[in-house]
Design a protein around this motif. Structure first.
Motif, PDB file in Angstrom:
ATOM      1  N   THR A  92       9.526  -3.123   9.489  1.00  0.00           N
ATOM      2  CA  THR A  92       9.532  -4.384   8.737  1.00  0.00           C
ATOM      3  C   THR A  92       8.202  -5.119   8.797  1.00  0.00           C
ATOM      4  OG1 THR A  92      10.338  -5.599  10.677  1.00  0.00           O
ATOM      5  CG2 THR A  92      11.993  -4.687   9.148  1.00  0.00           C
ATOM      6  N   GLY A  93       7.403  -4.821   9.825  1.00  0.00           N
ATOM      7  CA  GLY A  93       6.149  -5.552  10.002  1.00  0.00           C
ATOM      8  C   GLY A  93       6.333  -6.864  10.732  1.00  0.00           C
ATOM      9  N   LEU A  94       7.551  -7.161  11.185  1.00  0.00           N
ATOM     10  CA  LEU A  94       7.808  -8.377  11.952  1.00  0.00           C
ATOM     11  C   LEU A  94       7.498  -8.125  13.424  1.00  0.00           C
ATOM     12  CD1 LEU A  94      11.257  -9.482  10.437  1.00  0.00           C
ATOM     13  CD2 LEU A  94       8.994 -10.462   9.923  1.00  0.00           C
ATOM     14  N   SER A  95       6.749  -9.009  14.034  1.00  0.00           N
ATOM     15  CA  SER A  95       6.472  -8.874  15.463  1.00  0.00           C
ATOM     16  C   SER A  95       7.719  -9.235  16.258  1.00  0.00           C
ATOM     17  CB  SER A  95       5.306  -9.782  15.860  1.00  0.00           C
ATOM     18  OG  SER A  95       5.666 -11.147  15.698  1.00  0.00           O
ATOM     19  N   LYS A 122      11.799 -15.612  12.120  1.00  0.00           N
ATOM     20  CA  LYS A 122      12.286 -16.799  12.827  1.00  0.00           C
ATOM     21  C   LYS A 122      12.626 -17.934  11.873  1.00  0.00           C
ATOM     22  CE  LYS A 122      11.943 -15.410  17.128  1.00  0.00           C
ATOM     23  NZ  LYS A 122      13.148 -15.323  18.016  1.00  0.00           N
ATOM     24  N   ASP A 123      11.935 -17.983  10.737  1.00  0.00           N
ATOM     25  CA  ASP A 123      12.230 -19.047   9.779  1.00  0.00           C
ATOM     26  C   ASP A 123      13.289 -18.635   8.761  1.00  0.00           C
ATOM     27  OD1 ASP A 123      10.882 -17.221   8.232  1.00  0.00           O
ATOM     28  OD2 ASP A 123       9.162 -18.500   7.801  1.00  0.00           O
ATOM     29  N   ASN A 124      13.868 -17.428   8.938  1.00  0.00           N
ATOM     30  CA  ASN A 124      14.935 -16.918   8.072  1.00  0.00           C
ATOM     31  C   ASN A 124      14.494 -16.704   6.612  1.00  0.00           C
ATOM     32  OD1 ASN A 124      17.069 -16.810  10.026  1.00  0.00           O
ATOM     33  ND2 ASN A 124      17.231 -19.052   9.889  1.00  0.00           N
ATOM     34  N   GLN A 125      13.211 -16.679   6.384  1.00  0.00           N
ATOM     35  CA  GLN A 125      12.723 -16.455   5.030  1.00  0.00           C
ATOM     36  C   GLN A 125      12.691 -14.960   4.670  1.00  0.00           C
ATOM     37  OE1 GLN A 125      12.036 -19.004   2.792  1.00  0.00           O
ATOM     38  NE2 GLN A 125      12.977 -20.180   4.460  1.00  0.00           N
ATOM     39  N   GLN A 126      12.625 -14.123   5.679  1.00  0.00           N
ATOM     40  CA  GLN A 126      12.604 -12.676   5.463  1.00  0.00           C
ATOM     41  C   GLN A 126      13.841 -12.070   6.118  1.00  0.00           C
ATOM     42  OE1 GLN A 126       8.429 -12.680   7.144  1.00  0.00           O
ATOM     43  NE2 GLN A 126       8.212 -10.971   5.690  1.00  0.00           N
ATOM     44  N   THR A 160      13.916   5.200   8.497  1.00  0.00           N
ATOM     45  CA  THR A 160      14.139   6.037   7.323  1.00  0.00           C
ATOM     46  C   THR A 160      14.261   5.206   6.037  1.00  0.00           C
ATOM     47  OG1 THR A 160      16.538   5.995   7.733  1.00  0.00           O
ATOM     48  CG2 THR A 160      15.274   7.851   8.650  1.00  0.00           C
ATOM     49  N   LYS A 161      14.728   3.955   6.177  1.00  0.00           N
ATOM     50  CA  LYS A 161      14.890   3.116   4.977  1.00  0.00           C
ATOM     51  C   LYS A 161      14.959   1.648   5.398  1.00  0.00           C
ATOM     52  CE  LYS A 161      18.887   3.095   2.830  1.00  0.00           C
ATOM     53  NZ  LYS A 161      20.035   3.512   1.981  1.00  0.00           N
ATOM     54  N   VAL A 162      14.376   0.796   4.556  1.00  0.00           N
ATOM     55  CA  VAL A 162      14.447  -0.660   4.775  1.00  0.00           C
ATOM     56  C   VAL A 162      14.945  -1.307   3.488  1.00  0.00           C
ATOM     57  CG1 VAL A 162      13.140  -2.770   5.221  1.00  0.00           C
ATOM     58  CG2 VAL A 162      12.600  -0.693   6.498  1.00  0.00           C
ATOM     59  N   GLU A 163      15.971  -2.140   3.635  1.00  0.00           N
ATOM     60  CA  GLU A 163      16.486  -2.897   2.499  1.00  0.00           C
ATOM     61  C   GLU A 163      16.162  -4.373   2.697  1.00  0.00           C
ATOM     62  OE1 GLU A 163      20.351  -0.203   1.162  1.00  0.00           O
ATOM     63  OE2 GLU A 163      20.639  -1.894   2.524  1.00  0.00           O
ATOM     64  N   GLU A 164      15.508  -4.952   1.699  1.00  0.00           N
ATOM     65  CA  GLU A 164      15.261  -6.404   1.739  1.00  0.00           C
ATOM     66  C   GLU A 164      16.469  -7.117   1.130  1.00  0.00           C
ATOM     67  OE1 GLU A 164      11.943  -9.706   0.289  1.00  0.00           O
ATOM     68  OE2 GLU A 164      11.803  -7.613  -0.408  1.00  0.00           O
ATOM     69  N   LEU A 165      17.038  -8.031   1.890  1.00  0.00           N
ATOM     70  CA  LEU A 165      18.278  -8.681   1.460  1.00  0.00           C
ATOM     71  C   LEU A 165      17.998 -10.065   0.895  1.00  0.00           C
ATOM     72  CD1 LEU A 165      20.528  -7.823   4.569  1.00  0.00           C
ATOM     73  CD2 LEU A 165      20.122  -6.428   2.498  1.00  0.00           C
ATOM     74  N   TYR A 166      18.945 -10.492   0.016  1.00  0.00           N
ATOM     75  CA  TYR A 166      18.851 -11.863  -0.513  1.00  0.00           C
ATOM     76  C   TYR A 166      19.209 -12.876   0.572  1.00  0.00           C
ATOM     77  CZ  TYR A 166      18.422 -10.075  -5.296  1.00  0.00           C
ATOM     78  OH  TYR A 166      17.986  -9.455  -6.446  1.00  0.00           O
ATOM     79  N   GLU A 167      20.227 -12.524   1.334  1.00  0.00           N
ATOM     80  CA  GLU A 167      20.648 -13.459   2.386  1.00  0.00           C
ATOM     81  C   GLU A 167      21.145 -12.668   3.597  1.00  0.00           C
ATOM     82  OE1 GLU A 167      25.237 -14.095   0.831  1.00  0.00           O
ATOM     83  OE2 GLU A 167      23.786 -15.734   0.610  1.00  0.00           O
ATOM     84  N   ASN A 168      21.184 -13.334   4.719  1.00  0.00           N
ATOM     85  CA  ASN A 168      21.604 -12.714   5.986  1.00  0.00           C
ATOM     86  C   ASN A 168      23.123 -12.587   6.007  1.00  0.00           C
ATOM     87  OD1 ASN A 168      22.025 -11.835   8.579  1.00  0.00           O
ATOM     88  ND2 ASN A 168      21.267 -13.720   9.558  1.00  0.00           N
ATOM     89  N   ASP A 169      23.611 -11.348   5.787  1.00  0.00           N
ATOM     90  CA  ASP A 169      25.054 -11.151   5.766  1.00  0.00           C
ATOM     91  C   ASP A 169      25.638 -11.005   7.153  1.00  0.00           C
ATOM     92  OD1 ASP A 169      24.043  -8.676   6.368  1.00  0.00           O
ATOM     93  OD2 ASP A 169      24.739  -7.676   4.532  1.00  0.00           O
ATOM     94  N   LYS A 170      24.798 -11.072   8.187  1.00  0.00           N
ATOM     95  CA  LYS A 170      25.295 -11.008   9.552  1.00  0.00           C
ATOM     96  C   LYS A 170      25.118 -12.343  10.290  1.00  0.00           C
ATOM     97  CE  LYS A 170      26.238  -6.595   9.349  1.00  0.00           C
ATOM     98  NZ  LYS A 170      27.655  -6.107   9.409  1.00  0.00           N
ATOM     99  N   GLY A 171      24.738 -13.349   9.541  1.00  0.00           N
ATOM    100  CA  GLY A 171      24.506 -14.650  10.189  1.00  0.00           C
ATOM    101  C   GLY A 171      25.788 -15.305  10.587  1.00  0.00           C
ATOM    102  N   ARG A 172      25.727 -16.071  11.664  1.00  0.00           N
ATOM    103  CA  ARG A 172      26.921 -16.725  12.187  1.00  0.00           C
ATOM    104  C   ARG A 172      26.948 -18.176  11.737  1.00  0.00           C
ATOM    105  NH1 ARG A 172      24.776 -13.649  16.276  1.00  0.00           N
ATOM    106  NH2 ARG A 172      26.082 -11.955  17.075  1.00  0.00           N
TER     107      ARG A 172
END
Length: 227
Positions: free
Chosen positions: A167-170, A194-198, A215-227
């Motif tokens: 993802t390139g996220l540290s 951390k800012d939930n923008q990605q 093997t694969k990265v999907e960029e999502l519209y929103e966090n479907d695992k967020g609480r």
């Protein structure tokens, strides 16, 4: 009387002179003959010496040529006796071809661009990214691998490394919302910045001895695992 005496003296003197001349001529002839003999002897000695030297040199050359021929023959026989292993030649050619193919494949993989397509496995997927250049991130684990979804395990830490790499996220700017089983020796993780923008869903798989590989990265519209 005086005239007779004078005539006698003149005759004796002329005879003496003639004798001297003859003696000188004889001596000079002998000297010339001796010199000619010396020259002839010297020439014959030098010429015979040169002939002997030439003969000696010719014999030396002939001997050296014979020796070289004798030395060459065993080498030729040895070369002829060496077996030609056609199987080994085929194996070497196959190894060279395989190495060339591997090198070409690696070069093509490194030069490959990531493939980005719109949409994905669900309506929540904005884009799907597959990068042929992704490689395993490495591992400190040895022996038979068993996936462990425990936050304190080495496996979990190495899966985090693979997700960060894809993802390139540290690690400091990445929150893991889900990391679970994606099949045999496979895992799926959902992460955000951390800012939930990605927001990303990342698919990784285990490669023996090399660690986890994206093997694969999907960029999502929103966090479907967020609480």
């Amino acid at each position: 009387m005086k005239n007779d005496f004078d005539e006698f003296n003149d005759r004796s003197r002329s005879e003496q002179r003639a004798k001297r001349r003859k003696t000188n001529i004889i001596l000079n002839s002998l000297i010339i003959a001796v010199l000619i003999l010396i020259i002839i002897v010297a020439v014959s000695i030098f010429s015979s010496g040169d002939k002997e030297q030439v003969k000696t040199d010719d014999k030396t050359v002939e001997k050296s040529e014979k020796m070289s021929k004798i030395q060459e023959k065993p080498n030729e026989k040895a070369e002829n006796k060496q077996p030609k292993n056609k199987d080994n030649e085929k194996v070497d050619e196959e190894e060279i071809n395989n190495n060339e193919e591997t090198t070409e494949t690696d070069a093509e993989t490194e030069d490959s661009e990531p493939v980005i397509t719109e949409g994905g496995s669900s309506p929540n997927v904005k884009n799907t990214v597959i990068n042929p250049a992704w490689k395993p991130v490495g591992t400190d684990q040895t022996g038979e691998h068993t996936t462990v979804f425990n936050k304190d395990s080495a496996d979990w830490s190495e899966m985090e490394n693979a997700i960060s790499y894809a993802t390139g996220l540290s690690h400091d700017n990445m929150t893991i919302w889900f990391l679970g089983n994606g099949g045999e020796n496979k895992a799926i993780g959902t992460v955000t910045s951390k800012d939930n923008q990605q927001v990303y869903r990342v698919y990784i798989e285990w490669v023996d001895g090399q660690g986890w590989k994206p093997t694969k990265v999907e960029e999502l519209y929103e966090n479907d695992k967020g609480r």
